[in-house]
Design a protein around this motif. Sequence first.
Motif, PDB file in Angstrom:
ATOM      1  N   UNK A   7      36.841  37.002  42.584  1.00 28.32           N
ATOM      2  CA  UNK A   7      37.495  37.701  41.478  1.00 28.32           C
ATOM      3  C   UNK A   7      39.004  37.739  41.677  1.00 28.32           C
ATOM      4  N   UNK A   8      39.488  37.894  42.912  1.00 27.30           N
ATOM      5  CA  UNK A   8      40.929  37.874  43.166  1.00 27.30           C
ATOM      6  C   UNK A   8      41.500  36.498  42.858  1.00 27.30           C
ATOM      7  N   UNK A   9      40.813  35.458  43.305  1.00 33.19           N
ATOM      8  CA  UNK A   9      41.283  34.102  43.052  1.00 33.19           C
ATOM      9  C   UNK A   9      41.329  33.846  41.547  1.00 33.19           C
ATOM     10  N   UNK A  14      44.496  33.076  36.623  1.00 28.10           N
ATOM     11  CA  UNK A  14      44.857  33.503  35.273  1.00 28.10           C
ATOM     12  C   UNK A  14      46.352  33.755  35.174  1.00 28.10           C
ATOM     13  N   UNK A  15      46.906  34.428  36.165  1.00 28.65           N
ATOM     14  CA  UNK A  15      48.344  34.724  36.139  1.00 28.65           C
ATOM     15  C   UNK A  15      49.168  33.435  36.204  1.00 28.65           C
ATOM     16  N   UNK A  16      48.757  32.493  37.015  1.00 28.94           N
ATOM     17  CA  UNK A  16      49.481  31.242  37.125  1.00 28.94           C
ATOM     18  C   UNK A  16      49.373  30.406  35.852  1.00 28.94           C
ATOM     19  N   UNK A  25      44.158  33.970  22.405  1.00 21.58           N
ATOM     20  CA  UNK A  25      43.107  34.375  21.492  1.00 21.58           C
ATOM     21  C   UNK A  25      41.774  33.878  22.021  1.00 21.58           C
ATOM     22  N   UNK A  26      40.773  34.744  22.078  1.00 19.67           N
ATOM     23  CA  UNK A  26      39.439  34.325  22.502  1.00 19.67           C
ATOM     24  C   UNK A  26      38.782  33.534  21.384  1.00 19.67           C
ATOM     25  N   UNK A 108      34.877  34.003  32.211  1.00 22.18           N
ATOM     26  CA  UNK A 108      36.073  33.856  31.376  1.00 22.18           C
ATOM     27  C   UNK A 108      35.661  33.139  30.090  1.00 22.18           C
ATOM     28  N   UNK A 109      35.793  33.806  28.946  1.00 18.95           N
ATOM     29  CA  UNK A 109      35.401  33.163  27.683  1.00 18.95           C
ATOM     30  C   UNK A 109      36.385  32.052  27.290  1.00 18.95           C
TER      31      UNK A 109
END
Length: 148
Positions: A7-9, A14-16, A25-26, A108-109
């Motif tokens: 989950x951390x990875x 996601x941040x990168x 937008x999903x 992650x959708x």
Amino acid sequence: MDGWWGSCRSEWMEALMDDGLLARLLVDDPNRARAWVKGWVDFHFVRGGKDNSAMRRSGLRTPVEVRQTELGVCLKFLPTGTREVGTDFDGLRQGGLEVIVDDARPGIPGRMRVRRCAYVFGEKPRESSERTILSRLKRDWETAQSFD
């Protein structure tokens, strides 16, 4: 321990991935959304010939050059005046937008992301052009989704 690290990875990835992100937008069906985005860009920014009539109808005065990518499209702003001889698409550095439709992954959708691209250091973002493209994309996407 593996679940926590995973989950951390995932959060770091996601941040990168969201560097220069302007919108997210999903989407329920990434393949369908990707095809829609490619058709939308073709309709609004490619058709119309050399007079850029399609772009003007869309409200965009800054000319763009478009390339399809594996996950979406890339729109790069053309320089003011004429383009320098020998400058190809990869050499355009006046900024642009990349519309990416990511496939769903575990936890992650699927999603559509719009991020800035092709700006050289010190180049001022073309915020009004970006806003014009984003508002048109959002409005047209919502309209298309209302038909489902």
